[in-house]
Write an enzyme that holds these catalytic residues in place. Structure first.
Site, PDB file in Angstrom:
ATOM      1  N   ARG A 160      -6.166  27.880  26.979  1.00 44.84           N
ATOM      2  CA  ARG A 160      -5.970  28.364  25.599  1.00 44.84           C
ATOM      3  C   ARG A 160      -7.043  29.389  25.206  1.00 44.84           C
ATOM      4  NH1 ARG A 160      -1.916  25.522  26.418  1.00 44.84           N
ATOM      5  NH2 ARG A 160      -0.834  24.372  24.781  1.00 44.84           N
ATOM      6  N   SER A 235       0.347  22.353  18.685  1.00 45.38           N
ATOM      7  CA  SER A 235      -0.885  21.563  18.790  1.00 45.38           C
ATOM      8  C   SER A 235      -1.931  22.153  17.860  1.00 45.38           C
ATOM      9  CB  SER A 235      -1.447  21.629  20.210  1.00 45.38           C
ATOM     10  OG  SER A 235      -0.503  21.160  21.123  1.00 45.38           O
ATOM     11  N   GLU A 331      -7.229  24.344  17.793  1.00 48.67           N
ATOM     12  CA  GLU A 331      -6.647  25.357  18.655  1.00 48.67           C
ATOM     13  C   GLU A 331      -6.134  26.517  17.801  1.00 48.67           C
ATOM     14  OE1 GLU A 331      -2.749  26.258  20.226  1.00 48.67           O
ATOM     15  OE2 GLU A 331      -3.134  24.620  21.622  1.00 48.67           O
TER      16      GLU A 331
HETATM   17  N1  EPU Z   1      -0.533  11.233  23.729  1.00 45.02           N
HETATM   18  C1  EPU Z   1      -0.628  10.119  22.928  1.00 45.02           C
HETATM   19  N2  EPU Z   1      -0.231  10.210  21.636  1.00 45.02           N
HETATM   20  C2  EPU Z   1       0.293  11.350  21.108  1.00 45.02           C
HETATM   21  C3  EPU Z   1       0.386  12.497  21.911  1.00 45.02           C
HETATM   22  C4  EPU Z   1      -0.033  12.414  23.231  1.00 45.02           C
HETATM   23  O1  EPU Z   1      -1.083   9.058  23.365  1.00 45.02           O
HETATM   24  O2  EPU Z   1       0.656  11.317  19.923  1.00 45.02           O
HETATM   25  C5  EPU Z   1      -0.907  11.136  25.139  1.00 45.02           C
HETATM   26  C6  EPU Z   1       0.346  11.052  26.021  1.00 45.02           C
HETATM   27  O3  EPU Z   1       0.755   9.748  26.185  1.00 45.02           O
HETATM   28  C7  EPU Z   1      -0.114  11.645  27.319  1.00 45.02           C
HETATM   29  C8  EPU Z   1      -1.148  12.651  26.889  1.00 45.02           C
HETATM   30  O4  EPU Z   1      -1.534  12.331  25.569  1.00 45.02           O
HETATM   31  O5  EPU Z   1      -0.769  10.692  28.108  1.00 45.02           O
HETATM   32  C9  EPU Z   1      -0.626  14.073  26.993  1.00 45.02           C
HETATM   33  O6  EPU Z   1       0.494  14.233  26.105  1.00 45.02           O
HETATM   34  P1  EPU Z   1       1.579  15.392  26.266  1.00 45.02           P
HETATM   35  O7  EPU Z   1       2.061  15.419  27.653  1.00 45.02           O
HETATM   36  O8  EPU Z   1       2.556  15.223  25.170  1.00 45.02           O
HETATM   37  O9  EPU Z   1       0.787  16.718  26.094  1.00 45.02           O
HETATM   38  P2  EPU Z   1      -0.433  17.129  25.159  1.00 45.02           P
HETATM   39  O10 EPU Z   1      -1.673  17.171  25.973  1.00 45.02           O
HETATM   40  O11 EPU Z   1      -0.438  16.259  23.953  1.00 45.02           O
HETATM   41  C10 EPU Z   1      -0.200  19.677  25.722  1.00 45.02           C
HETATM   42  C11 EPU Z   1      -0.174  20.986  24.984  1.00 45.02           C
HETATM   43  C12 EPU Z   1       1.181  21.231  24.342  1.00 45.02           C
HETATM   44  C13 EPU Z   1       2.228  21.242  25.442  1.00 45.02           C
HETATM   45  C14 EPU Z   1       2.157  19.884  26.188  1.00 45.02           C
HETATM   46  C15 EPU Z   1       3.087  19.858  27.366  1.00 45.02           C
HETATM   47  C16 EPU Z   1      -2.462  21.369  24.272  1.00 45.02           C
HETATM   48  C17 EPU Z   1      -3.410  21.449  23.137  1.00 45.02           C
HETATM   49  N3  EPU Z   1      -1.222  21.015  23.974  1.00 45.02           N
HETATM   50  O12 EPU Z   1      -0.023  18.636  24.755  1.00 45.02           O
HETATM   51  O13 EPU Z   1       1.147  22.526  23.761  1.00 45.02           O
HETATM   52  O14 EPU Z   1       3.519  21.445  24.927  1.00 45.02           O
HETATM   53  O15 EPU Z   1       0.817  19.672  26.698  1.00 45.02           O
HETATM   54  O16 EPU Z   1       2.575  20.661  28.387  1.00 45.02           O
HETATM   55  O17 EPU Z   1      -2.851  21.643  25.403  1.00 45.02           O
HETATM   56  C18 EPU Z   1       0.882  23.790  21.753  1.00 45.02           C
HETATM   57  O18 EPU Z   1      -0.116  24.279  22.256  1.00 45.02           O
HETATM   58  O19 EPU Z   1       1.267  24.110  20.602  1.00 45.02           O
HETATM   59  C19 EPU Z   1       1.595  22.734  22.464  1.00 45.02           C
HETATM   60  C20 EPU Z   1       2.576  22.031  21.898  1.00 45.02           C
END
Ligand code: EPU
Length: 335
Positions: A160, A235, A331
């Site tokens: 990012r 995010s 972010e």
């Molecule tokens: N998790 C939770 N609770 C939540 C959300 C996530 O426990 O409410 C845990 C999930 O269980 C999982 C981990 O966090 O173990 C990762 O969750 P997820 O795969 O949903 O991805 P993320 O890390 O929360 C990132 C990006 C998203 C992108 C997703 C999928 C960032 C800041 N965000 O989210 O990007 O869509 O991965 O690749 O890196 C964006 O930047 O606007 C965005 C949506």
């Protein structure tokens, strides 16, 4: 070009914040952009408005970059170089490429915003980042109106991050981005667990670009709110990259804390997990809230101000720091 005064930006930011611009103009060509820059000093650049939180009115001239157009700049047997102007909607561009069978950005389906802002924060989702297919971008230097081409290396992409968020912040306006995409032997990235599960549910064993895109769209729709229905900026926070020792300290109290290795000394911790554990998921404070399906996303239920959303963000940051000793960073750009 039409200059408007006292202009509401509500429809120009995906949070749907009703902040105003002192003056507003949409530019549709590089010539228009150069001429506006020549004649105005106090400016604010607005792309798709999908990665910012407006906490105040903008007492400047807001320039909305609306340069349209997609062209093939080069091609060989295996690859195609596609150039999209900055004001093209990102998701529509992804769909255009899938339609033509150009591979590489299908995992980035349905990300809000415009093409021109994608390199600034190196957008990423489901195992793919823009840097993977980025070839170059053209940008206009604000001070001189000169056009400069940046190749991948000179953009200094990170998680990012790019040079446009750091050393070159507010110095250039991206006018177009060129991607190097595959014409055949596509490298399909289905390694992200949720994609595999979605494809299995649909009994798809040899997915096409369109299948991957559809899977990503289904996953995003189940977790992430549509900004047209519920104001948000994706995010709100980055997943923090912390030292192994900070992680170990947090783990002593919370053994189940998830983490992904980054280097020998650092790990990435999902901020969504931290926020959920701190009890914020689905909470609402007036019209500002934390999304019920994805704790990383802050939402505007209607008339929240940017300041109200920022106050919620700060409360979350403080609670996470007190509970886990981990600092999480926004972010989105706070304006
Ligand atoms: N998790 C939770 N609770 C939540 C959300 C996530 O426990 O409410 C845990 C999930 O269980 C999982 C981990 O966090 O173990 C990762 O969750 P997820 O795969 O949903 O991805 P993320 O890390 O929360 C990132 C990006 C998203 C992108 C997703 C999928 C960032 C800041 N965000 O989210 O990007 O869509 O991965 O690749 O890196 C964006 O930047 O606007 C965005 C949506």
């Amino acid at each position: 070009m039409i200059f408007e005064s006292d202009f509401s930006l509500k429809n120009y930011n995906t949070f749907g914040i009703n902040a105003k611009a002192n003056q507003f103009v949409a530019v549709h060509s590089k010539e228009e952009l150069a001429s506006v820059l020549q004649n105005h000093n106090d400016i604010f650049i607005l792309g798709g408005g999908s990665n910012m939180l407006l906490t105040r009115n903008i007492e400047k001239l807001v320039i909305h970059v609306a340069l349209k157009g997609i062209e093939i700049v080069d091609t060989n047997e295996d690859f195609v170089w596609v150039k999209a102007n900055a004001g093209e909607n990102w998701h529509e561009f992804v769909l255009y490429c899938i339609e033509k069978n150009y591979g590489g950005i299908e995992n980035l389906s349905l990300i809000p915003g415009n093409v021109g802002t994608t390199p600034i924060q190196n957008i990423g989702a489901y195992g793919v980042e823009i840097k993977d297919t980025f070839f170059c971008c053209e940008a206009m230097e604000i001070a001189t109106q000169k056009l400069v081409t940046f190749d991948k290396e000179s953009c200094v992409f990170g998680y990012r991050e790019s040079i446009f968020k750091n050393e070159l912040k507010n110095k250039y306006i991206i006018t177009s981005v060129t991607f190097k995409l595959t014409k055949k032997n596509h490298y399909l990235n289905t390694s992200y667990g949720a994609i595999e599960t979605e494809l299995n549910t649909q009994n798809i064993t040899s997915p096409t670009l369109k299948d991957i895109s559809n899977a990503v769209i289904a996953i995003r729709k189940s977790k992430l709110p549509d900004p047209k229905e519920l104001g948000n900026s994706g995010s709100f926070f980055k997943n923090p990259i912390v030292s192994k020792s900070s992680y170990e300290k947090a783990k002593a109290n919370y053994p189940e804390i998830p983490h992904y290795p980054i280097s020998d000394t650092e790990v990435k911790v999902p901020a969504g997990w931290l926020i959920e554990q701190a009890g914020f998921k689905g909470k609402r404070f007036g019209d500002a809230g934390i999304h019920k399906n994805q704790a990383l996303v802050l939402v505007n239920y209607g008339t929240a101000t940017g300041a109200e959303i920022l106050a919620v963000a700060k409360e979350i940051q403080q609670a996470i720091f007190e509970k886990f000793g981990i600092a999480i960073e926004a972010e989105v750009n706070i304006i």
